[in-house]
Scaffold this active site. Structure first.
Site, short mmCIF file in Angstrom:
data_model
loop_
_atom_site.label_atom_id
_atom_site.label_comp_id
_atom_site.label_asym_id
_atom_site.label_seq_id
_atom_site.Cartn_x
_atom_site.Cartn_y
_atom_site.Cartn_z
N GLN A 188 0.76 -1.21 0.20
CA GLN A 188 -0.09 -0.08 -0.11
C GLN A 188 0.81 1.19 -0.02
O GLN A 188 0.34 2.25 -0.04
CB GLN A 188 -0.95 0.04 1.16
N ARG B 74 -8.26 -0.87 8.25
CA ARG B 74 -9.44 -0.14 7.45
C ARG B 74 -9.79 0.88 8.41
O ARG B 74 -10.81 1.42 8.70
CB ARG B 74 -10.84 -0.83 6.95
N CYS B 75 -8.69 1.73 8.82
CA CYS B 75 -9.03 2.97 9.67
C CYS B 75 -7.68 3.68 9.86
O CYS B 75 -6.75 3.25 9.75
CB CYS B 75 -9.63 2.54 11.14
N GLU C 247 -13.10 4.21 4.98
CA GLU C 247 -12.92 3.66 5.93
C GLU C 247 -14.26 3.74 7.01
O GLU C 247 -14.44 2.98 8.00
CB GLU C 247 -11.84 3.58 7.02
#
Ligand code: CDP
Length: 791
Positions: free
Chosen positions: A228, A375-376, A745
């Site tokens: 990522q 996802r945060c 998110e």
């Protein structure tokens, strides 16, 4: 952006600008099987690597015998920690200033830890050779939770670290202790709650993997990596392997999901690179599902002890809580340096809470390392879950309606910018409106009547609300860095002579559709149709430096950089237009896609004509070409808001609960691509459902991982997933160039509390106050039948 002033402005939505739900351009290759993932990369002479992992959670390594592995035909290299140590690579730094073993030398500290690796002509030989390695272990007592970690006489897990006398990884504190204590002394009611957010796993469809290619003639290292954050990896590889950064090229091709799991640098990557250097051949490593689930960054695993001080009429006076994180064997989160437990202190940002105090402690245990931002934005999911569970418990303690309790405490529209109890400054929002849209959509009052009727018949209906704002788009560079590198982002834009453009960004898509949406930002700024713009990312030799994609920071940061570079291009195009129109620059007006002469609208030139002039007819003294770049350091985070409401029915006979309806109201500011935004929200709500309903990773007393394969660790399918009814409210971010806030998110962050609050509401007649996630049928049944909490 400059408003369109002329009458010939292009229709922005038609040409794929902001607000256009243009189909995802990347899907053309994905649905035809033409994606290009690391597994698809094949280089001449390439060898294959497999990793031998520890079967034990905690053990001293007495000896490693690799002779049988070396003897297998086709084996080219057997690498142990001792050999890596000769190159100073047995250990590596983590993104939280800790160290992590690349290959174990002294002890193994979790089940699944990397012990050795084999490079062979094919992956099957490499796997067989791993099995032929004989490791003699002396088992040590494993520690599988934070309580054991601090128990008297607990074995020291990190005896490799000088000065480390206990199993505490970090301690942290924020807020005003004295002010909070004083507020609690004034409280009419003190509401208390203990919770655990279980360990869960991002579980991307594509596991981790790398193809490392060290060219010993040129000294250049090329690594194809499913990452990522390719630019961070390049910097990390330069530091860890002591290779010159300009000779390192990281290419992240198509990435099959990341969710935070693909931010860290893992031992497998370092091994693949070292093996390529040692064999002078390209080396491919592709992790299997069990490897990914058992050794790469998990999410959450946090305990909370909380208290809220309240007045009888439902005003929050203060909050305080202690958070304990189970870090596993190495403190390996990727998070901003200043914040040891991520942005957990963003909790209560949407409520008008005068004062608060948080203490936090991280523990080493004999479990896989991680605690990544799944996802945060760095532990924001835990923060918002705890916040919303506390809100419901407090409303219950006050005997107050949960919607009304939120209404009394939500920050009002006229309070922005609003300073939160833990020091953040939220940018904008219409929180009460979002709540009302959600309540109207679900038919709140009618549901309460239906619920009361159903209860008379012994049926358990419940409604759960979750409202939250979260910080998206780290950083600003004053406060946010990872390993000292500031969290800005970048974009480079090249407009070719015929007006077609290439946008290069430092962010890295993993399924969010950046190739589609980032072109839309350029279209909005320049009027070049989105189909004439290609977006490139994921190759450190060909894109400007960027901190990567996680924490929904792409739109807030790289998206802003994209708007800013397009504006630089437009400024130069204006000079070209003035030259072509033979007027002074001050007399040139802009409308989407075209400059024209003020007062003579019909005399104009298109952005494409300006582009051609940049290469063929520039004014004297002007540098040719139409290219530029922008680095964007955001003044603040963006603060989207969400209101999620679930209704459920719990079956008291089985403990199974069904979602009756789910309403989501998201305010992420200006929506670039409404379809993609809705897709992001639905995906997040699906993950939230899985975590609250079926998913967790746990360890038995011996430190064996339960949930190391997809028979035990369940992924939701379309069959289980409820339907979602989505609504929008738009409050533009006042500081983002196009008014957008992050959204990727929000639903995964705010969703879990809506489901859990709904089930707890259904169980209220039984007196149950909390069931820790996942709300498996046996837990719910037990709670419903005993009236006891389940942790
Ligand atoms: O960093 P990440 O891409 O995961 O999250 P994001 O910046 O929130 O964006 C997720 C996707 O939604 C991207 O394709 C964005 O361009 C898109 N998006 C949008 O269309 N409008 C917004 N206001 C925010 C995001």
């Amino acid at each position: 952006a400059e408003p369109a002033t002329g009458s010939q402005a292009l229709d922005e939505v038609k040409i794929g600008g902001l607000g256009s739900s243009r189909p995802r351009v990347e899907d053309a290759r994905f649905i035809r099987g033409r994606g290009n993932y690391v597994e698809d990369v094949t280089l001449p002479g390439m060898l294959h690597m497999e990793i031998l992992r520890s079967p034990l959670a905690h053990a001293r390594i007495k000896s490693i015998d690799t002779s049988a592995a070396w003897a297998i035909p086709g084996v080219k290299l057997v690498l142990t920690g001792e050999m890596a140590a000769q190159r100073n690579l047995a250990w590596m730094p983590t993104l939280s200033y800790d160290t992590q073993a690349v290959l174990a030398t002294d002890k193994v500290r979790f089940q699944g830890q990397e012990v050795a690796c084999v490079v062979a002509e094919d992956p099957y030989i490499a796997k067989d050779a791993c099995d032929a390695i004989v490791v003699e272990y002396e088992a040590l007592p494993p520690i599988v939770n934070p309580e054991q970690a601090v128990a008297p006489g607990a074995p020291l897990i990190r005896d490799d670290k000088a000065g480390q006398a206990d199993n505490v990884a970090y301690q942290w504190e924020v807020g005003d202790k004295d002010g909070t204590d004083a507020a609690f002394a004034q409280a009419d009611v003190v509401s208390k709650l203990r919770l655990h957010y279980p360990r869960s796993h991002p579980s991307p469809i594509e596991n981790c993997g790398a193809v490392a290619d060290f060219n010993n003639a040129t000294g250049k290292l090329t690594v194809y990596l499913t990452s990522q954050a390719p630019h961070i990896v390049r910097a990390a590889v330069a530091l860890i392997a002591e290779l010159p950064e300009h000779l390192i090229r990281i290419i992240s091709p198509d990435v099959g999901g990341g969710f935070g799991n693909k931010v860290p640098v893992y031992p497998g990557y370092v091994c693949a690179i070292l093996c390529s250097i040692l064999t002078a051949k390209p080396v491919k490593w592709i992790e299997d599902n069990t490897g990914n689930l058992s050794s790469t960054g998990f999410g959450r695993d946090m305990y909370l002890d909380s208290e809220m001080a309240l007045t009888n009429d439902g005003k929050i006076l203060a909050v305080r809580y202690h958070a304990t994180t189970d870090q596993g064997a190495f403190y390996a989160d990727a998070q901003p340096t200043k914040f040891k437990i991520g942005l957990v202190h963003s909790s209560f940002a949407c409520y008008d809470v005068p004062v608060g105090h948080i203490t936090a402690q991280g523990m080493y245990t004999n479990k896989a390392p991680g605690g990544v931002a799944y996802r945060c934005s760095f532990r924001v999911t835990e923060a918002m879950f705890f916040q919303e569970r506390m809100m419901q418990a407090a409303a219950d303690d006050l005997g107050m309606d949960q919607a009304e309790f939120r209404r009394r405490n939500l920050v009002r529209d006229d309070q922005f910018p609003y300073r939160t109890p833990f020091g953040f400054l939220t940018d904008s929002g219409q929180y009460l409106k979002c709540l009302q849209v959600g309540l109207d959509a679900i038919g709140y009052d009618d549901f309460l009547v239906e619920q009361a009727e159903a209860r008379k018949q012994g049926r358990l209906l419940g409604i759960g609300i979750s409202t939250m704002t979260e910080p998206l788009g780290a950083g600003n560079s004053r406060e946010y860095d990872i390993l000292g590198i500031k969290m800005f982002d970048s974009a480079e834009l090249r407009v070719h002579p015929t007006g077609k453009a290439v946008l290069k960004i430092g962010a890295q898509t993993q399924g969010q559709g950046h190739e589609t949406t980032f072109a839309q930002i350029v279209t909005h700024e320049l009027g070049i149709p989105a189909t004439d713009i290609v977006v490139e990312h994921g190759d450190t030799d060909h894109t400007p430096f960027g901190m990567g994609t996680y924490a929904s920071r792409s739109t807030p940061v790289a998206g802003a950089a994209t708007a800013m570079v397009a504006r630089k291009i437009r400024a130069k195009a204006r000079k070209l237009a003035a030259h072509l129109l033979e007027v002074s620059e001050e007399d040139v007006e802009w409308e989407l896609g075209r400059f024209f002469v003020r007062g003579a609208e019909s005399r104009g030139v298109t952005i494409q004509e300006c582009a051609m002039a940049a290469y063929s007819n520039m004014p004297d003294g002007m540098e040719p070409g139409l290219e530029n770049n922008a680095y964007y350091d955001p003044p603040n985070l963006t603060w989207p808001f969400a209101c999620y409401i679930a209704t459920v029915e719990v079956d008291p006979e089985t403990g199974v609960w069904d979602v009756l309806r789910f309403v989501g109201v998201d305010d992420c500011g200006v929506r670039i691509n409404p379809m993609i935004v809705e897709g992001q929200i639905m995906g997040g709500l699906t993950e939230a459902y899985a975590i609250s309903n079926m998913q967790f990773q746990t360890y038995d007393v011996d430190g064996n991982l339960v949930g190391a394969n997809y028979m035990d660790y369940l992924l939701p399918t379309a069959w289980e997933t409820p339907g979602f009814e989505l609504h929008e409210v738009v409050t533009p971010s006042p500081h983002h160039p196009i008014g957008a806030k992050g959204v990727g998110e929000c639903a995964a962050v705010g969703g879990p509390a809506a489901y859990v609050n709904a089930v707890m509401d259904a169980l209220r007649p039984t007196g149950v106050r909390n069931i820790d996630m996942p709300l498996l049928p046996d837990r719910v049944w037990h709670a419903a039948h005993t009236g006891q909490d389940v942790s």
